[in-house]
Design a protein around this motif. Structure first.
Motif, PDB file in Angstrom:
ATOM      1  N   LEU A  48      43.048  89.947 -56.890  1.00 28.22           N
ATOM      2  CA  LEU A  48      42.231  89.540 -55.761  1.00 28.22           C
ATOM      3  C   LEU A  48      40.903  90.286 -55.802  1.00 28.22           C
ATOM      4  N   PRO A  49      39.848  89.743 -55.196  1.00 31.27           N
ATOM      5  CA  PRO A  49      38.616  90.516 -55.038  1.00 31.27           C
ATOM      6  C   PRO A  49      38.901  91.811 -54.276  1.00 31.27           C
ATOM      7  N   VAL A  50      38.090  92.819 -54.518  1.00 31.65           N
ATOM      8  CA  VAL A  50      38.343  94.136 -53.932  1.00 31.65           C
ATOM      9  C   VAL A  50      38.411  94.074 -52.409  1.00 31.65           C
ATOM     10  N   PHE A  51      37.545  93.291 -51.778  1.00 32.43           N
ATOM     11  CA  PHE A  51      37.541  93.270 -50.311  1.00 32.43           C
ATOM     12  C   PHE A  51      38.835  92.678 -49.757  1.00 32.43           C
ATOM     13  N   LEU A  52      39.464  91.715 -50.480  1.00 30.59           N
ATOM     14  CA  LEU A  52      40.745  91.172 -50.052  1.00 30.59           C
ATOM     15  C   LEU A  52      41.878  92.145 -50.350  1.00 30.59           C
ATOM     16  N   LYS A  53      41.752  92.893 -51.442  1.00 31.30           N
ATOM     17  CA  LYS A  53      42.757  93.909 -51.761  1.00 31.30           C
ATOM     18  C   LYS A  53      42.793  94.967 -50.658  1.00 31.30           C
ATOM     19  N   ILE A  54      41.624  95.378 -50.177  1.00 41.37           N
ATOM     20  CA  ILE A  54      41.559  96.335 -49.072  1.00 41.37           C
ATOM     21  C   ILE A  54      42.181  95.734 -47.817  1.00 41.37           C
ATOM     22  N   TYR A  55      41.941  94.447 -47.591  1.00 45.82           N
ATOM     23  CA  TYR A  55      42.448  93.759 -46.405  1.00 45.82           C
ATOM     24  C   TYR A  55      43.979  93.738 -46.390  1.00 45.82           C
ATOM     25  N   ILE A  56      44.606  93.395 -47.509  1.00 44.16           N
ATOM     26  CA  ILE A  56      46.071  93.306 -47.525  1.00 44.16           C
ATOM     27  C   ILE A  56      46.732  94.675 -47.553  1.00 44.16           C
ATOM     28  N   ASN A  57      45.966  95.729 -47.845  1.00 41.75           N
ATOM     29  CA  ASN A  57      46.531  97.074 -47.858  1.00 41.75           C
ATOM     30  C   ASN A  57      46.605  97.713 -46.471  1.00 41.75           C
ATOM     31  N   ARG A  58      46.115  97.007 -45.457  1.00 38.91           N
ATOM     32  CA  ARG A  58      46.261  97.516 -44.101  1.00 38.91           C
ATOM     33  C   ARG A  58      47.747  97.543 -43.729  1.00 38.91           C
ATOM     34  N   LEU A  59      48.178  98.596 -43.053  1.00 35.31           N
ATOM     35  CA  LEU A  59      49.598  98.763 -42.761  1.00 35.31           C
ATOM     36  C   LEU A  59      50.157  97.636 -41.902  1.00 35.31           C
ATOM     37  N   ARG A  60      49.343  97.040 -41.056  1.00 40.20           N
ATOM     38  CA  ARG A  60      49.833  95.998 -40.162  1.00 40.20           C
ATOM     39  C   ARG A  60      49.736  94.601 -40.769  1.00 40.20           C
ATOM     40  N   PHE A  61      49.246  94.510 -42.001  1.00 31.91           N
ATOM     41  CA  PHE A  61      49.091  93.196 -42.605  1.00 31.91           C
ATOM     42  C   PHE A  61      50.449  92.652 -43.049  1.00 31.91           C
ATOM     43  N   SER A  62      50.669  91.359 -42.771  1.00 29.30           N
ATOM     44  CA  SER A  62      51.875  90.659 -43.202  1.00 29.30           C
ATOM     45  C   SER A  62      51.476  89.433 -44.007  1.00 29.30           C
ATOM     46  N   PHE A  63      52.051  89.281 -45.200  1.00 25.19           N
ATOM     47  CA  PHE A  63      51.754  88.116 -46.030  1.00 25.19           C
ATOM     48  C   PHE A  63      52.226  86.835 -45.346  1.00 25.19           C
ATOM     49  N   THR A  64      53.454  86.856 -44.851  1.00 26.71           N
ATOM     50  CA  THR A  64      53.983  85.675 -44.173  1.00 26.71           C
ATOM     51  C   THR A  64      53.216  85.404 -42.885  1.00 26.71           C
ATOM     52  N   GLY A  65      52.876  86.458 -42.154  1.00 22.12           N
ATOM     53  CA  GLY A  65      52.102  86.298 -40.935  1.00 22.12           C
ATOM     54  C   GLY A  65      50.764  85.641 -41.206  1.00 22.12           C
ATOM     55  N   TYR A  66      50.146  85.999 -42.310  1.00 21.96           N
ATOM     56  CA  TYR A  66      48.861  85.395 -42.668  1.00 21.96           C
ATOM     57  C   TYR A  66      49.027  83.911 -42.951  1.00 21.96           C
ATOM     58  N   LEU A  67      50.079  83.548 -43.685  1.00 19.13           N
ATOM     59  CA  LEU A  67      50.308  82.130 -43.984  1.00 19.13           C
ATOM     60  C   LEU A  67      50.473  81.322 -42.699  1.00 19.13           C
ATOM     61  N   ARG A  68      51.131  81.907 -41.727  1.00 22.90           N
ATOM     62  CA  ARG A  68      51.392  81.191 -40.480  1.00 22.90           C
ATOM     63  C   ARG A  68      50.161  81.093 -39.588  1.00 22.90           C
ATOM     64  N   GLN A  69      49.290  82.102 -39.657  1.00 19.32           N
ATOM     65  CA  GLN A  69      48.160  82.164 -38.729  1.00 19.32           C
ATOM     66  C   GLN A  69      46.878  81.557 -39.300  1.00 19.32           C
ATOM     67  N   GLU A  70      46.710  81.644 -40.614  1.00 20.23           N
ATOM     68  CA  GLU A  70      45.474  81.150 -41.233  1.00 20.23           C
ATOM     69  C   GLU A  70      45.498  79.622 -41.316  1.00 20.23           C
ATOM     70  N   LYS A  71      44.548  78.993 -40.660  1.00 19.61           N
ATOM     71  CA  LYS A  71      44.514  77.525 -40.617  1.00 19.61           C
ATOM     72  C   LYS A  71      43.988  76.922 -41.914  1.00 19.61           C
ATOM     73  N   ASP A  72      43.156  77.662 -42.622  1.00 13.07           N
ATOM     74  CA  ASP A  72      42.549  77.139 -43.847  1.00 13.07           C
ATOM     75  C   ASP A  72      43.457  77.436 -45.034  1.00 13.07           C
ATOM     76  N   SER A  73      44.272  76.471 -45.411  1.00 16.77           N
ATOM     77  CA  SER A  73      45.218  76.670 -46.514  1.00 16.77           C
ATOM     78  C   SER A  73      44.535  76.720 -47.874  1.00 16.77           C
ATOM     79  N   SER A  74      43.221  76.416 -47.898  1.00 15.51           N
ATOM     80  CA  SER A  74      42.501  76.457 -49.169  1.00 15.51           C
ATOM     81  C   SER A  74      41.846  77.815 -49.423  1.00 15.51           C
ATOM     82  N   SER A  75      41.967  78.747 -48.484  1.00 17.91           N
ATOM     83  CA  SER A  75      41.360  80.060 -48.671  1.00 17.91           C
ATOM     84  C   SER A  75      41.993  80.772 -49.853  1.00 17.91           C
ATOM     85  N   GLU A  76      41.234  81.649 -50.466  1.00 14.17           N
ATOM     86  CA  GLU A  76      41.706  82.328 -51.680  1.00 14.17           C
ATOM     87  C   GLU A  76      42.963  83.136 -51.412  1.00 14.17           C
TER      88      GLU A  76
END
Length: 222
Positions: free
Chosen positions: A170-198
């Protein structure tokens, strides 16, 4: 009952993205099966326990008591998939223990399916450790993980002999984003409306990798 999978995500070297793979796999199994039990064998923070405290237990292989507490649930065919985030400091002791107690043979007898996900690196320690595993782990149970964020070049030839899982960078800025302790991969899939996002596509692609891996395990154990 089909065999219960036990996934061991491991590397003899630090900073290869091992905990990220364990997070992805744990969240995938939780989403798909509704349950998963993960074990955190790490010294440094943040670790799997920090990201997924509700499904993760700490474990160690320092003494006999710690080893027994870890191994007892791993050898049970209860349909409850297990994930082990094995810290580099415990790599040698864990696999020494597995060899001493005959874990692979006992697992087969009890219809438990260990899967060793070896996160690749280019140094000599990784090459030696991988060769050690090849001598003791059945080929179908030993899988190389190519994390392109850490290892952008091709896999070393010594590590590219069997089944390989490729995780794109992933680009570095997204790598930093997913490394946040409260980040959830499944939660992101459910909340992000744009399924075409990287990031959305990256998570879905990795979940598909794990789905295909699980299906191959089911075919072997049927």
């Amino acid at each position: 009952m089909s065999a219960t999978p036990v996934y061991v995500i491991c590397s003899p070297t630090p900073q290869v993205g091992k905990t990220m793979i364990a997070r992805l796999l744990s969240e995938f199994l939780l989403l798909k099966n509704g349950k998963v039990l993960s074990f955190d064998i790490n010294l440094r923070e943040p670790s799997l326990l920090d990201y997924l405290p509700n499904i993760t237990e700490t474990a160690d292989v320092i003494d006999t008591y710690g080893k027994m507490r870890l191994m007892d649930p791993l050898i049970v065919n209860d349909g409850f998939a297990k994930v082990i985030d094995l810290g580099f400091h415990a790599f040698d002791e864990f696999f020494k223990m597995c060899e001493e107690i005959g874990f692979m043979k006992e697992a087969q007898r009890r219809r438990v399916a260990p899967v060793i996900l070896f996160v690749a690196d280019t140094n000599r320690v990784a090459a030696r450790s991988y060769e050690m595993l090849r001598r003791h782990i059945p080929p179908r149970a030993l899988i190389t993980v190519h994390n392109e964020f850490v290892l952008r070049s091709q896999l070393p030839e010594a590590l590219d002999r069997g089944h390989v899982l490729h995780f794109s960078a992933l680009p570095v800025f997204l790598k930093i984003y997913i490394n946040r302790l409260r980040f959830s991969f499944t939660g992101y899939l459910r909340q992000e409306k744009d399924s075409s996002s990287e990031l959305h596509q990256w998570i879905r692609r990795n979940y598909t990798i794990f789905r295909d891996l699980e299906l191959s395990l089911m075919e072997r154990s049927s």
